[in-house]
Design a protein around this motif. Structure first.
Motif, PDB file in Angstrom:
ATOM      1  N   GLN A 100       0.601  -1.903  -0.004  1.00  0.00           N
ATOM      2  CA  GLN A 100       0.228   0.303  -0.253  1.00  0.00           C
ATOM      3  C   GLN A 100       0.746   0.971   0.424  1.00  0.00           C
ATOM      4  OE1 GLN A 100      -1.577   1.274   3.162  1.00  0.00           O
ATOM      5  NE2 GLN A 100      -3.549   2.469   2.382  1.00  0.00           N
ATOM      6  N   LEU A 101       1.861   1.257   0.639  1.00  0.00           N
ATOM      7  CA  LEU A 101       2.626   2.468   0.719  1.00  0.00           C
ATOM      8  C   LEU A 101       3.583   2.167  -0.451  1.00  0.00           C
ATOM      9  CD1 LEU A 101       3.879   4.924   2.434  1.00  0.00           C
ATOM     10  CD2 LEU A 101       6.063   3.439   3.462  1.00  0.00           C
ATOM     11  N   ALA A 102       4.068   1.092  -1.173  1.00  0.00           N
ATOM     12  CA  ALA A 102       4.530   1.921  -2.029  1.00  0.00           C
ATOM     13  C   ALA A 102       3.836   2.065  -3.523  1.00  0.00           C
ATOM     14  CB  ALA A 102       5.231   0.054  -2.284  1.00  0.00           C
ATOM     15  N   ARG A 103       2.659   1.660  -3.389  1.00  0.00           N
ATOM     16  CA  ARG A 103       2.061   2.101  -4.453  1.00  0.00           C
ATOM     17  C   ARG A 103       1.626   3.527  -4.057  1.00  0.00           C
ATOM     18  NH1 ARG A 103      -1.370  -2.434  -2.867  1.00  0.00           N
ATOM     19  NH2 ARG A 103      -2.774  -1.597  -1.820  1.00  0.00           N
ATOM     20  N   LEU A 104       1.297   4.630  -2.534  1.00  0.00           N
ATOM     21  CA  LEU A 104       0.973   6.005  -2.694  1.00  0.00           C
ATOM     22  C   LEU A 104       2.896   6.207  -3.471  1.00  0.00           C
ATOM     23  CD1 LEU A 104      -0.391   5.518   0.793  1.00  0.00           C
ATOM     24  CD2 LEU A 104      -1.293   6.246  -2.061  1.00  0.00           C
ATOM     25  N   MET A 105       3.795   6.369  -2.864  1.00  0.00           N
ATOM     26  CA  MET A 105       4.832   6.288  -3.335  1.00  0.00           C
ATOM     27  C   MET A 105       5.054   6.457  -5.091  1.00  0.00           C
ATOM     28  SD  MET A 105       7.200   7.065  -0.754  1.00  0.00           S
ATOM     29  CE  MET A 105       8.991   7.055  -0.836  1.00  0.00           C
ATOM     30  N   VAL A 106       4.549   5.510  -5.585  1.00  0.00           N
ATOM     31  CA  VAL A 106       4.692   5.811  -7.171  1.00  0.00           C
ATOM     32  C   VAL A 106       4.388   6.699  -7.983  1.00  0.00           C
ATOM     33  CG1 VAL A 106       3.864   4.221  -8.919  1.00  0.00           C
ATOM     34  CG2 VAL A 106       5.412   3.286  -7.129  1.00  0.00           C
ATOM     35  N   LYS A 107       2.597   6.837  -6.686  1.00  0.00           N
ATOM     36  CA  LYS A 107       1.635   7.572  -6.941  1.00  0.00           C
ATOM     37  C   LYS A 107       2.280   9.360  -7.361  1.00  0.00           C
ATOM     38  CE  LYS A 107      -3.242   8.874  -5.956  1.00  0.00           C
ATOM     39  NZ  LYS A 107      -3.961   9.022  -5.223  1.00  0.00           N
ATOM     40  N   ARG A 130      11.286  15.314  -8.644  1.00  0.00           N
ATOM     41  CA  ARG A 130      10.851  15.089  -7.031  1.00  0.00           C
ATOM     42  C   ARG A 130      11.397  14.203  -6.445  1.00  0.00           C
ATOM     43  NH1 ARG A 130       4.582  14.615  -8.838  1.00  0.00           N
ATOM     44  NH2 ARG A 130       4.084  16.193 -10.203  1.00  0.00           N
ATOM     45  N   PHE A 131      11.592  14.624  -4.989  1.00  0.00           N
ATOM     46  CA  PHE A 131      12.235  14.120  -4.382  1.00  0.00           C
ATOM     47  C   PHE A 131      11.063  13.266  -3.158  1.00  0.00           C
ATOM     48  CE2 PHE A 131      14.046  12.465   0.100  1.00  0.00           C
ATOM     49  CZ  PHE A 131      15.300  12.064  -0.718  1.00  0.00           C
ATOM     50  N   ILE A 132      11.041  11.688  -3.277  1.00  0.00           N
ATOM     51  CA  ILE A 132       8.906  11.245  -2.703  1.00  0.00           C
ATOM     52  C   ILE A 132       9.602  10.702  -1.498  1.00  0.00           C
ATOM     53  CG2 ILE A 132       7.780   9.707  -3.103  1.00  0.00           C
ATOM     54  CD1 ILE A 132       8.117  10.489  -6.167  1.00  0.00           C
ATOM     55  N   GLN A 133       9.298  11.366  -0.111  1.00  0.00           N
ATOM     56  CA  GLN A 133      10.035  10.115   0.521  1.00  0.00           C
ATOM     57  C   GLN A 133       9.057  10.059   2.587  1.00  0.00           C
ATOM     58  OE1 GLN A 133      13.215  10.396   2.673  1.00  0.00           O
ATOM     59  NE2 GLN A 133      12.078   8.857   3.653  1.00  0.00           N
ATOM     60  N   PHE A 134       8.547   9.322   2.557  1.00  0.00           N
ATOM     61  CA  PHE A 134       7.823   8.442   3.781  1.00  0.00           C
ATOM     62  C   PHE A 134       8.426   8.700   4.522  1.00  0.00           C
ATOM     63  CE2 PHE A 134       9.771   4.310   3.697  1.00  0.00           C
ATOM     64  CZ  PHE A 134      10.212   4.295   4.673  1.00  0.00           C
ATOM     65  N   THR A 135       7.391   8.589   5.870  1.00  0.00           N
ATOM     66  CA  THR A 135       8.058   9.407   6.800  1.00  0.00           C
ATOM     67  C   THR A 135       6.861   8.553   7.563  1.00  0.00           C
ATOM     68  OG1 THR A 135       8.529  10.265   8.667  1.00  0.00           O
ATOM     69  CG2 THR A 135       6.635  11.091   7.160  1.00  0.00           C
ATOM     70  N   TYR A 136       7.592   7.807   9.577  1.00  0.00           N
ATOM     71  CA  TYR A 136       6.221   7.602  10.379  1.00  0.00           C
ATOM     72  C   TYR A 136       5.884   8.865  11.388  1.00  0.00           C
ATOM     73  CZ  TYR A 136       8.300   2.884   8.942  1.00  0.00           C
ATOM     74  OH  TYR A 136       9.170   1.699   8.368  1.00  0.00           O
ATOM     75  N   GLY A 137       6.047  10.179  10.641  1.00  0.00           N
ATOM     76  CA  GLY A 137       6.179  11.106  12.374  1.00  0.00           C
ATOM     77  C   GLY A 137       4.546  11.660  11.410  1.00  0.00           C
ATOM     78  N   GLY A 197       1.604  13.622   0.819  1.00  0.00           N
ATOM     79  CA  GLY A 197       0.939  13.244  -0.370  1.00  0.00           C
ATOM     80  C   GLY A 197       0.194  11.915   0.250  1.00  0.00           C
ATOM     81  N   GLY A 198       0.056  10.830   0.777  1.00  0.00           N
ATOM     82  CA  GLY A 198      -1.164   9.427   0.981  1.00  0.00           C
ATOM     83  C   GLY A 198      -0.788   9.649   2.253  1.00  0.00           C
ATOM     84  N   PHE A 199      -1.459   8.829   2.976  1.00  0.00           N
ATOM     85  CA  PHE A 199      -1.405   8.174   3.618  1.00  0.00           C
ATOM     86  C   PHE A 199      -1.310   6.770   4.233  1.00  0.00           C
ATOM     87  CE2 PHE A 199      -2.508   7.131   8.389  1.00  0.00           C
ATOM     88  CZ  PHE A 199      -2.063   7.316   8.832  1.00  0.00           C
ATOM     89  N   ALA A 200      -0.431   5.639   4.571  1.00  0.00           N
ATOM     90  CA  ALA A 200      -0.703   4.436   4.492  1.00  0.00           C
ATOM     91  C   ALA A 200      -1.088   3.675   5.250  1.00  0.00           C
ATOM     92  CB  ALA A 200       0.720   3.699   3.839  1.00  0.00           C
ATOM     93  N   VAL A 201      -2.039   3.747   6.038  1.00  0.00           N
ATOM     94  CA  VAL A 201      -2.927   3.454   6.656  1.00  0.00           C
ATOM     95  C   VAL A 201      -2.417   2.047   7.555  1.00  0.00           C
ATOM     96  CG1 VAL A 201      -5.257   2.531   5.955  1.00  0.00           C
ATOM     97  CG2 VAL A 201      -5.329   3.701   9.325  1.00  0.00           C
ATOM     98  N   TRP A 202      -2.274   0.695   6.817  1.00  0.00           N
ATOM     99  CA  TRP A 202      -2.188  -0.175   6.986  1.00  0.00           C
ATOM    100  C   TRP A 202      -0.819  -0.628   7.409  1.00  0.00           C
ATOM    101  CZ3 TRP A 202      -5.944  -1.536   9.349  1.00  0.00           C
ATOM    102  CH2 TRP A 202      -7.332  -0.963   8.329  1.00  0.00           C
ATOM    103  N   ASN A 203       0.135   0.783   7.070  1.00  0.00           N
ATOM    104  CA  ASN A 203       1.704  -0.163   6.870  1.00  0.00           C
ATOM    105  C   ASN A 203       2.369  -0.303   7.755  1.00  0.00           C
ATOM    106  OD1 ASN A 203       4.657   0.203   5.159  1.00  0.00           O
ATOM    107  ND2 ASN A 203       4.842   1.634   6.979  1.00  0.00           N
ATOM    108  N   MET A 204       2.939  -1.057   8.821  1.00  0.00           N
ATOM    109  CA  MET A 204       3.268  -0.500   9.909  1.00  0.00           C
ATOM    110  C   MET A 204       4.866  -0.473  10.404  1.00  0.00           C
ATOM    111  SD  MET A 204       2.367  -2.312  12.578  1.00  0.00           S
ATOM    112  CE  MET A 204       0.798  -3.370  12.131  1.00  0.00           C
TER     113      MET A 204
END
Length: 230
Positions: free
Chosen positions: A38-45, A156-163, A183-190
């Motif tokens: 799910q997070l991967a899809r949001l990053m690629v989006k 673009r520099f695309i980054q995810f964070t847990y904060g 961007g998006g929020f991956a609620v089911w990521n752990m």
């Protein structure tokens, strides 16, 4: 592909390899498990329109790599940079036609040249799985400088964070003239993760300084080689 992620996705290939590396190097791998699909899809989006060339930082087990290839990024137009030797070996076996480089995210021009990938200013996007939030401001700036030296104007520099906020420190954003949007929020990521997209407010590419070159302003303290959170 369905836009509604499953709460019970099977573990990605290499999940045990990732967990084993986390046990060995808990300070350099910022998550206990690989990122979710799910997070991967949001990053690629968040890739820019007509995106062709992508650099992935911290390939881990290849969750983002697989999503990028499924999105249509050609193997030869993708470079994955991984600092951990065992994870690099895993990625090289899983994606034999991709540029999989064992290297440091602070040295992308050198890593790209050695891999025969691309010159500075020729990349459309950088997707990062690095644990920026736990890094010093100095290390963040070195990595972002390196990344933006490879990006074309408007890249673009695309980054995810847990904060809840952008993991790139405000003084780093100001020094490099960056702006961010959520961007998006991956609620089911752990654990759950938020995607942020950073772009540069100026069109001129940042020139990456060689490691060890002094800078006028330093923020944060200490150094770290945290390179994987995927």
């Amino acid at each position: 592909m369905s836009s509604k992620p499953s709460r019970h996705e099977p573990p990605p290939p290499g999940a045990w390899t990732f967990f084993r590396q986390w046990l060995r190097h808990p300070l350099s791998i910022a998550a206990i498990s690989p990122s979710s699909r799910q997070l991967a899809r949001l990053m690629v989006k968040e890739l820019p329109p007509n995106c062709e060339r992508v650099i992935e930082l911290g390939g881990g087990t290849g969750v983002f790599t697989r999503a990028l290839l499924d999105h249509g990024i050609a193997d030869d137009n993708l470079m994955v940079v991984e600092l951990n030797e065992e994870l690099h070996h895993h990625l090289s076996r899983r994606f034999p036609d991709v540029h999989v480089a064992l290297g440091d995210a602070r040295e992308l021009p050198t890593v790209a040249k050695k891999a025969g990938y691309a010159d500075a200013g020729q990349v459309d996007a950088v997707i990062s799985g690095l644990g920026l939030l736990s890094m010093s401001h100095e290390l963040q700036q070195q990595i972002l400088e390196s990344a933006f030296s490879m990006l074309r104007p408007g890249g673009r520099f695309i980054q995810f964070t847990y904060g809840p906020v952008c993991p790139v420190a405000k003084d780093v954003q100001q020094a490099l003239k960056l702006r961010n949007r959520r961007g998006g929020f991956a609620v089911w990521n752990m654990p759950p993760a938020t995607v942020f997209v950073l772009t540069q407010a100026r069109s001129k590419a940042v020139e990456a300084r060689p490691m060890g070159t002094p800078r006028k302003r330093r923020s944060g303290s200490g150094k770290s080689d945290i390179q994987a959170s995927r």
